[in-house]
Design a protein around this motif. Structure first.
Motif, PDB file in Angstrom:
ATOM      1  N   ASP A   1       0.832  -1.206   0.000  1.00  0.00           N
ATOM      2  CA  ASP A   1       0.000   0.000   0.000  1.00  0.00           C
ATOM      3  C   ASP A   1       0.866   1.255   0.000  1.00  0.00           C
ATOM      4  O   ASP A   1       0.548   2.240  -0.677  1.00  0.00           O
ATOM      5  N   THR A   2       1.958   1.217   0.750  1.00  0.00           N
ATOM      6  CA  THR A   2       2.895   2.341   0.790  1.00  0.00           C
ATOM      7  C   THR A   2       3.477   2.583  -0.600  1.00  0.00           C
ATOM      8  O   THR A   2       3.604   3.720  -1.043  1.00  0.00           O
ATOM      9  N   ILE A   3       3.797   1.507  -1.297  1.00  0.00           N
ATOM     10  CA  ILE A   3       4.400   1.608  -2.630  1.00  0.00           C
ATOM     11  C   ILE A   3       3.391   2.125  -3.655  1.00  0.00           C
ATOM     12  O   ILE A   3       3.696   2.995  -4.469  1.00  0.00           O
ATOM     13  N   LYS A   4       2.165   1.617  -3.606  1.00  0.00           N
ATOM     14  CA  LYS A   4       1.136   1.998  -4.588  1.00  0.00           C
ATOM     15  C   LYS A   4       0.789   3.479  -4.527  1.00  0.00           C
ATOM     16  O   LYS A   4       0.350   4.050  -5.520  1.00  0.00           O
ATOM     17  N   GLN A   5       0.983   4.117  -3.391  1.00  0.00           N
ATOM     18  CA  GLN A   5       0.687   5.549  -3.254  1.00  0.00           C
ATOM     19  C   GLN A   5       1.512   6.401  -4.211  1.00  0.00           C
ATOM     20  O   GLN A   5       1.149   7.531  -4.495  1.00  0.00           O
ATOM     21  N   HIS A   6       2.618   5.853  -4.704  1.00  0.00           N
ATOM     22  CA  HIS A   6       3.533   6.610  -5.559  1.00  0.00           C
ATOM     23  C   HIS A   6       3.413   6.222  -7.029  1.00  0.00           C
ATOM     24  O   HIS A   6       4.279   6.574  -7.828  1.00  0.00           O
TER      25      HIS A   6
ATOM     26  N   ARG B   1      12.688   8.603 -11.804  1.00  0.00           N
ATOM     27  CA  ARG B   1      13.725   8.610 -10.758  1.00  0.00           C
ATOM     28  C   ARG B   1      13.200   9.253  -9.488  1.00  0.00           C
ATOM     29  O   ARG B   1      13.386   8.743  -8.389  1.00  0.00           O
ATOM     30  N   GLN B   2      12.512  10.371  -9.638  1.00  0.00           N
ATOM     31  CA  GLN B   2      11.963  11.088  -8.485  1.00  0.00           C
ATOM     32  C   GLN B   2      10.918  10.226  -7.764  1.00  0.00           C
ATOM     33  O   GLN B   2      10.955  10.097  -6.546  1.00  0.00           O
ATOM     34  N   ARG B   3       9.994   9.642  -8.535  1.00  0.00           N
ATOM     35  CA  ARG B   3       8.956   8.789  -7.922  1.00  0.00           C
ATOM     36  C   ARG B   3       9.567   7.604  -7.202  1.00  0.00           C
ATOM     37  O   ARG B   3       9.169   7.263  -6.091  1.00  0.00           O
ATOM     38  N   LEU B   4      10.547   6.949  -7.829  1.00  0.00           N
ATOM     39  CA  LEU B   4      11.185   5.789  -7.205  1.00  0.00           C
ATOM     40  C   LEU B   4      11.973   6.188  -5.956  1.00  0.00           C
ATOM     41  O   LEU B   4      11.980   5.452  -4.969  1.00  0.00           O
ATOM     42  N   SER B   5      12.633   7.327  -5.998  1.00  0.00           N
ATOM     43  CA  SER B   5      13.396   7.792  -4.826  1.00  0.00           C
ATOM     44  C   SER B   5      12.472   8.079  -3.650  1.00  0.00           C
ATOM     45  O   SER B   5      12.722   7.641  -2.527  1.00  0.00           O
ATOM     46  N   VAL B   6      11.390   8.811  -3.894  1.00  0.00           N
ATOM     47  CA  VAL B   6      10.447   9.143  -2.822  1.00  0.00           C
ATOM     48  C   VAL B   6       9.761   7.877  -2.312  1.00  0.00           C
ATOM     49  O   VAL B   6       9.611   7.680  -1.104  1.00  0.00           O
ATOM     50  N   CYS B   7       9.366   7.012  -3.232  1.00  0.00           N
ATOM     51  CA  CYS B   7       8.723   5.752  -2.850  1.00  0.00           C
ATOM     52  C   CYS B   7       9.669   4.898  -2.003  1.00  0.00           C
ATOM     53  O   CYS B   7       9.259   4.339  -0.975  1.00  0.00           O
ATOM     54  N   SER B   8      10.914   4.809  -2.409  1.00  0.00           N
ATOM     55  CA  SER B   8      11.898   4.017  -1.663  1.00  0.00           C
ATOM     56  C   SER B   8      12.123   4.586  -0.269  1.00  0.00           C
ATOM     57  O   SER B   8      12.237   3.846   0.706  1.00  0.00           O
ATOM     58  N   ALA B   9      12.170   5.906  -0.168  1.00  0.00           N
ATOM     59  CA  ALA B   9      12.351   6.542   1.144  1.00  0.00           C
ATOM     60  C   ALA B   9      11.149   6.264   2.043  1.00  0.00           C
ATOM     61  O   ALA B   9      11.314   5.953   3.234  1.00  0.00           O
ATOM     62  N   ASP B  10       9.951   6.354   1.487  1.00  0.00           N
ATOM     63  CA  ASP B  10       8.754   6.045   2.270  1.00  0.00           C
ATOM     64  C   ASP B  10       8.721   4.574   2.674  1.00  0.00           C
ATOM     65  O   ASP B  10       8.334   4.231   3.784  1.00  0.00           O
ATOM     66  N   PHE B  11       9.157   3.704   1.767  1.00  0.00           N
ATOM     67  CA  PHE B  11       9.188   2.270   2.076  1.00  0.00           C
ATOM     68  C   PHE B  11      10.222   1.986   3.162  1.00  0.00           C
ATOM     69  O   PHE B  11      10.001   1.150   4.037  1.00  0.00           O
TER      70      PHE B  11
ATOM     71  N   ASP C   1      21.479  11.368 -15.464  1.00  0.00           N
ATOM     72  CA  ASP C   1      21.763  10.832 -14.133  1.00  0.00           C
ATOM     73  C   ASP C   1      20.765   9.710 -13.875  1.00  0.00           C
ATOM     74  O   ASP C   1      19.560   9.938 -13.848  1.00  0.00           O
ATOM     75  N   LEU C   2      21.253   8.492 -13.695  1.00  0.00           N
ATOM     76  CA  LEU C   2      20.382   7.333 -13.514  1.00  0.00           C
ATOM     77  C   LEU C   2      20.430   6.782 -12.089  1.00  0.00           C
ATOM     78  O   LEU C   2      19.909   5.707 -11.830  1.00  0.00           O
ATOM     79  N   THR C   3      21.062   7.513 -11.187  1.00  0.00           N
ATOM     80  CA  THR C   3      21.143   7.053  -9.801  1.00  0.00           C
ATOM     81  C   THR C   3      19.830   7.352  -9.076  1.00  0.00           C
ATOM     82  O   THR C   3      19.035   8.190  -9.510  1.00  0.00           O
ATOM     83  N   LEU C   4      19.612   6.638  -7.979  1.00  0.00           N
ATOM     84  CA  LEU C   4      18.488   6.922  -7.090  1.00  0.00           C
ATOM     85  C   LEU C   4      19.044   7.366  -5.761  1.00  0.00           C
ATOM     86  O   LEU C   4      20.087   6.882  -5.327  1.00  0.00           O
ATOM     87  N   THR C   5      18.351   8.268  -5.112  1.00  0.00           N
ATOM     88  CA  THR C   5      18.730   8.700  -3.776  1.00  0.00           C
ATOM     89  C   THR C   5      17.663   8.215  -2.815  1.00  0.00           C
ATOM     90  O   THR C   5      16.479   8.487  -3.002  1.00  0.00           O
ATOM     91  N   ILE C   6      18.102   7.440  -1.826  1.00  0.00           N
ATOM     92  CA  ILE C   6      17.191   6.926  -0.806  1.00  0.00           C
ATOM     93  C   ILE C   6      17.735   7.398   0.527  1.00  0.00           C
ATOM     94  O   ILE C   6      18.748   6.890   1.001  1.00  0.00           O
TER      95      ILE C   6
END
Length: 151
Positions: A25-30, A56-66, A100-105
């Motif tokens: 559910d946390t992941i689906k929010q993004h 990249r932005q969505r995955l970074s924010v989603c990963s931080a929330d996860f 830039d293909l990196t993710l920031t978590i």
């Protein structure tokens, strides 16, 4: 508070699934998709090469929330085992060469890789299985060579 389950318990896997079920559910929010297997969760999203920064932005924010979700449940996200792979045709991947293909978590920067191992199968960013075939062939050659030397 003790949150553990004895190792080898038949209830362990079932309790882990119940304990982590709401993580999706946390992941689906993004607007990000996920795939989970045992204690491994993979996030994925798709885009055109022109929209990579948005993904990249969505995955970074989603990963931080996860990661926050994990911490609230006394689970630890292992940044050392976290990888990012951009998948596409050779033509589309070439369009990403200067991006830039990196993710920031949180405080961690996750660099992109061209090959990942998923459930024992080596996948490259073109999904060609070249790496997997090379690894299997190498292991077969090594085993055959070792077998011949033993005789």
């Amino acid at each position: 508070m003790d949150c553990s389950v004895p190792q080898g318990s038949v209830l362990g896997p079932l309790e882990f699934i119940a304990y982590t079920k709401d993580g999706s559910d946390t992941i689906k929010q993004h607007a990000v998709h996920s795939y989970s297997y045992a204690d491994n969760t993979q996030l994925y999203a798709s885009s055109s090469p022109d929209d990579v920064s948005s993904v990249r932005q969505r995955l970074s924010v989603c990963s931080a929330d996860f990661m926050s979700w994990c911490a609230a449940r006394r689970l630890q996200l292992n940044a050392d085992k976290t990888e990012v792979m951009w998948v596409g045709s050779r033509h589309n991947l070439s369009k990403l060469a200067n991006q830039d293909l990196t993710l920031t978590i949180g405080t961690e920067t996750i660099k992109h890789v061209a090959v990942v191992r998923d459930l024992g199968v080596w996948l490259d960013n073109e999904l060609s299985l070249r790496q997997y075939v090379a690894k299997v062939a190498s292991a077969c050659f090594y085993q055959r060579r070792r077998h011949i030397q033993i005789r």
